[in-house]
Design an enzyme around this catalytic site. Structure first.
Site, PDB file in Angstrom:
ATOM      1  N   CYS A 189     -36.551  -3.907 -14.246  1.00  0.00           N
ATOM      2  CA  CYS A 189     -37.796  -3.178 -14.032  1.00  0.00           C
ATOM      3  C   CYS A 189     -38.100  -3.241 -12.522  1.00  0.00           C
ATOM      4  CB  CYS A 189     -38.867  -3.901 -14.856  1.00  0.00           C
ATOM      5  SG  CYS A 189     -40.420  -3.055 -14.929  1.00  0.00           S
ATOM      6  N   CYS A 238     -41.866   7.481 -14.326  1.00  0.00           N
ATOM      7  CA  CYS A 238     -42.687   6.397 -13.791  1.00  0.00           C
ATOM      8  C   CYS A 238     -43.558   6.883 -12.634  1.00  0.00           C
ATOM      9  CB  CYS A 238     -41.768   5.268 -13.313  1.00  0.00           C
ATOM     10  SG  CYS A 238     -42.652   3.740 -13.038  1.00  0.00           S
TER      11      CYS A 238
HETATM   12  C1  LIG Z   1     -45.692  -5.146 -13.778  1.00  0.00           C
HETATM   13  C2  LIG Z   1     -45.161  -4.010 -14.587  1.00  0.00           C
HETATM   14  C3  LIG Z   1     -45.590  -2.714 -14.314  1.00  0.00           C
HETATM   15  C4  LIG Z   1     -45.101  -1.653 -15.064  1.00  0.00           C
HETATM   16  N1  LIG Z   1     -45.516  -0.402 -14.754  1.00  0.00           N
HETATM   17  C5  LIG Z   1     -45.068   0.634 -15.465  1.00  0.00           C
HETATM   18  C6  LIG Z   1     -45.517   1.950 -15.168  1.00  0.00           C
HETATM   19  O1  LIG Z   1     -46.309   2.160 -14.252  1.00  0.00           O
HETATM   20  N2  LIG Z   1     -45.052   2.970 -15.919  1.00  0.00           N
HETATM   21  C7  LIG Z   1     -44.163   2.761 -16.947  1.00  0.00           C
HETATM   22  O2  LIG Z   1     -43.782   3.710 -17.606  1.00  0.00           O
HETATM   23  N3  LIG Z   1     -43.705   1.534 -17.236  1.00  0.00           N
HETATM   24  C8  LIG Z   1     -44.125   0.468 -16.538  1.00  0.00           C
HETATM   25  N4  LIG Z   1     -43.676  -0.793 -16.847  1.00  0.00           N
HETATM   26  C9  LIG Z   1     -42.637  -0.949 -17.888  1.00  0.00           C
HETATM   27  C10 LIG Z   1     -43.173  -0.958 -19.340  1.00  0.00           C
HETATM   28  O3  LIG Z   1     -43.859   0.254 -19.608  1.00  0.00           O
HETATM   29  C11 LIG Z   1     -44.087  -2.136 -19.626  1.00  0.00           C
HETATM   30  O4  LIG Z   1     -43.400  -3.330 -19.431  1.00  0.00           O
HETATM   31  C12 LIG Z   1     -44.651  -2.115 -21.055  1.00  0.00           C
HETATM   32  O5  LIG Z   1     -45.774  -2.947 -21.116  1.00  0.00           O
HETATM   33  C13 LIG Z   1     -43.646  -2.570 -22.094  1.00  0.00           C
HETATM   34  O6  LIG Z   1     -44.221  -2.387 -23.373  1.00  0.00           O
HETATM   35  P1  LIG Z   1     -43.764  -3.260 -24.636  1.00  0.00           P
HETATM   36  O7  LIG Z   1     -44.663  -2.877 -25.767  1.00  0.00           O
HETATM   37  O8  LIG Z   1     -42.314  -3.195 -24.840  1.00  0.00           O
HETATM   38  O9  LIG Z   1     -44.088  -4.774 -24.210  1.00  0.00           O
HETATM   39  P2  LIG Z   1     -45.491  -5.404 -23.813  1.00  0.00           P
HETATM   40  O10 LIG Z   1     -46.441  -4.377 -23.341  1.00  0.00           O
HETATM   41  O11 LIG Z   1     -45.151  -6.539 -22.904  1.00  0.00           O
HETATM   42  O12 LIG Z   1     -46.054  -5.957 -25.186  1.00  0.00           O
HETATM   43  C14 LIG Z   1     -45.444  -7.019 -25.907  1.00  0.00           C
HETATM   44  C15 LIG Z   1     -46.524  -7.723 -26.715  1.00  0.00           C
HETATM   45  O13 LIG Z   1     -45.916  -8.629 -27.636  1.00  0.00           O
HETATM   46  C16 LIG Z   1     -46.613  -9.866 -27.605  1.00  0.00           C
HETATM   47  N5  LIG Z   1     -45.686 -10.921 -28.063  1.00  0.00           N
HETATM   48  C17 LIG Z   1     -44.576 -11.381 -27.437  1.00  0.00           C
HETATM   49  N6  LIG Z   1     -43.995 -12.347 -28.178  1.00  0.00           N
HETATM   50  C18 LIG Z   1     -44.753 -12.501 -29.285  1.00  0.00           C
HETATM   51  C19 LIG Z   1     -44.668 -13.376 -30.420  1.00  0.00           C
HETATM   52  N7  LIG Z   1     -43.666 -14.259 -30.578  1.00  0.00           N
HETATM   53  N8  LIG Z   1     -45.630 -13.276 -31.359  1.00  0.00           N
HETATM   54  C20 LIG Z   1     -46.662 -12.395 -31.239  1.00  0.00           C
HETATM   55  N9  LIG Z   1     -46.780 -11.555 -30.168  1.00  0.00           N
HETATM   56  C21 LIG Z   1     -45.834 -11.619 -29.217  1.00  0.00           C
HETATM   57  C22 LIG Z   1     -47.012 -10.002 -26.138  1.00  0.00           C
HETATM   58  O14 LIG Z   1     -48.046 -10.943 -25.969  1.00  0.00           O
HETATM   59  C23 LIG Z   1     -47.447  -8.561 -25.833  1.00  0.00           C
HETATM   60  O15 LIG Z   1     -48.780  -8.339 -26.230  1.00  0.00           O
HETATM   61  C24 LIG Z   1     -44.150  -1.883 -16.110  1.00  0.00           C
HETATM   62  C25 LIG Z   1     -43.721  -3.190 -16.368  1.00  0.00           C
HETATM   63  C26 LIG Z   1     -44.205  -4.243 -15.615  1.00  0.00           C
HETATM   64  C27 LIG Z   1     -43.708  -5.640 -15.919  1.00  0.00           C
END
Ligand SMILES: Cc1cc2nc3c(=O)[nH]c(=O)nc-3n(C[C@H](O)[C@H](O)[C@H](O)COP(=O)(O)OP(=O)(O)OC[C@H]3O[C@@H](n4cnc5c(N)ncnc54)[C@H](O)[C@@H]3O)c2cc1C
Length: 441
Positions: free
Chosen positions: A165, A361
């Site tokens: 990322c 993005c």
């Molecule tokens: C700093 C940053 C900025 C980003 N900016 C962008 C952007 O501008 N545009 C874009 O398109 N993408 C962006 N991304 C990439 C991506 O869109 C994000 O990382 C996004 O939040 C990923 O979504 P997700 O649902 O896979 O994971 P997450 O949003 O991280 O959600 C995972 C959830 O699962 C929960 N969880 C984890 N383990 C457990 C467990 N064992 N039991 C219960 N709950 C649990 C966590 O607490 C969290 O709430 C960015 C990423 C980062 C790190």
């Protein structure tokens, strides 16, 4: 009656819960489980890391919003998944039984891959992260501490080996630079380094997008940033980063260290423990293996979307890098999987596939910003575009407000978003079906 359990209430899990609820009649049960009681808008974390956002602006309690939509919310960490029993065991010892499980647990942050790295290293000056709001707040404290010094040590921002990322690393570097200018403190910082595992600036884990190399190199150069690519960071000591440099051919040609007073290095990602431990569910890094319908080939009633799924890198690089999973791609996976679970509940075979793999993005840079569209993610691409301008800065702010409002209201894809993306030739589903319009009775 079917019970659909969604694990992880992030960018993927919240829309999954809302879309699932919208599709299923109320005789079916939808439960959302997440380790924290709050939702955080992850793309705003870089702003928290320079004090441009307060935590309260990008974080909200989940339960009042899901309750209104008849979604049960459980704020507990999942410790164990037992697919043979269809159960999830929570940190409080309770067990939840599911008919269908949607895994949207995002990434675990692999600080352990680089000894001494990460915000919990215990170093006075360690490397920070902006991957969670807690980490971004800690990064901001450390940044302010650096600014208190009359003769500050260098700033290092970048990405660790195996990171996938990269956009937020560039974004954070640019907004720290913009913030230093705003505070009149830029001249105080004698050295500002960007250290990355990418083979060149603007690779982004995607083999570059449009003019990304040229635009990002020009941007960082004009701000006096020293850039280091093909860097394998091997260890972090107090205020010191140890790195190896690799040639384009993949040979190690230098070993050295960089001192710093403040550093943010995006870590590599891996799968979260509870998911990674399930036999035959994941690849060796703990990412869930899914078929084209977002379904586990091993456990057909387990689906997955988001950063937690396994995708191959776009290309091999001298220092390992991964391919990013960005927001719109994640929402597309979610739309496909809820449609498939609906089909299964109706006794049909899952047939929905997400639209073309894509990476879209928006990265803020203070007053301006950069945006990219890689469609598909793998080359050759139909759309391969990287642009910049103040409109990206304003679009990013608008997107933040819009996404948070959307998650509070419990809707997943309003009409105009669909229209704009369709005009760009981007659809969430391969077949372009309005999956969310038909309820299961
Ligand atoms: C700093 C940053 C900025 C980003 N900016 C962008 C952007 O501008 N545009 C874009 O398109 N993408 C962006 N991304 C990439 C991506 O869109 C994000 O990382 C996004 O939040 C990923 O979504 P997700 O649902 O896979 O994971 P997450 O949003 O991280 O959600 C995972 C959830 O699962 C929960 N969880 C984890 N383990 C457990 C467990 N064992 N039991 C219960 N709950 C649990 C966590 O607490 C969290 O709430 C960015 C990423 C980062 C790190």
């Amino acid at each position: 009656m079917a019970h659909v359990v969604i694990l992880g209430a992030g960018t993927g899990g919240m829309p999954a819960a809302y879309e699932m609820r919208e599709l299923l009649g109320h005789q079916h049960q939808v439960t959302l489980i997440s380790e924290n009681p709050y939702f955080q808008f992850v793309p705003s974390n870089p702003w928290v890391g320079v004090g441009w956002r307060e935590r309260s602006q990008i974080v909200f309690e989940i339960e009042p919003h899901t309750r209104r939509k008849d979604i049960e919310f459980i704020a507990q960490r999942a410790e164990k998944i037992e697919p043979e029993k269809n159960t999830v065991t929570l940190a409080n010892g309770n067990t939840v039984t599911y008919d269908y499980l949607i895994i949207t647990t995002g990434p675990a942050l692999a600080f352990d891959a680089v000894p001494g790295s990460g915000p919990h290293s215990g170093h006075k000056h360690g490397t920070h992260s902006i991957c969670t709001v807690d980490h971004a707040e800690k990064a901001y404290e450390s940044y302010l501490h650096l600014l208190d010094s009359d003769n500050p040590d260098p700033i290092i921002i970048g990405a660790m080996p195996g990171a996938s990322c990269f956009g937020p690393a560039y974004e954070y570097a640019m907004i720290v630079l913009a913030d230093l200018e705003k505070r009149g403190a830029r001249k105080k910082i004698k050295e500002f380094h960007f250290i990355t595992s990418e083979p060149y600036i603007g690779h982004l884990g995607l083999g570059g997008v449009g003019d990304s190399q040229e635009i990002l190199t020009r941007g960082l150069t004009s701000m006096g940033v020293q850039m280091h690519t093909n860097m394998n960071t091997t260890k972090v000591d107090d205020g010191k980063m140890l790195c190896e440099h690799f040639t384009e051919k993949g040979d190690k040609d230098a070993v050295g260290s960089h001192n710093f007073g403040f550093s943010m290095m995006l870590p590599a990602f891996k799968g979260v423990d509870a998911v990674a431990k399930v036999p035959d569910l994941c690849n060796p890094k703990g990412f869930v293996i899914v078929d084209k319908h977002q379904r586990s080939p091993k456990y057909p009633n387990i689906y997955s979307a988001g950063v937690c799924i396994a995708i191959p890198p776009v290309e091999a690089t001298p220092v390992p890098t991964g391919a990013p999973k960005t927001g719109y791609m994640i929402e597309s996976m979610v739309t496909a999987l809820v449609h498939n679970i609906q089909s299964e509940i109706e006794g049909k075979s899952p047939d929905a596939e997400m639209g073309t793999w894509n990476a879209i993005c928006l990265a803020d840079m203070g007053t301006s910003g950069a945006a990219f569209v890689a469609l598909p993610q793998f080359k050759p691409r139909r759309v391969d575009w990287f642009g910049e301008g103040p409109w990206v800065h304003w679009s990013k702010i608008a997107f933040e407000k819009y996404f948070i409002a959307k998650m509070k209201a419990g809707v997943s894809e309003p009409f105009y978003e669909k229209l704009v993306f369709q005009m760009m030739g981007i659809s969430r589903l391969k077949s372009n079906e309005p999956a969310h319009l038909q309820k299961v009775g």
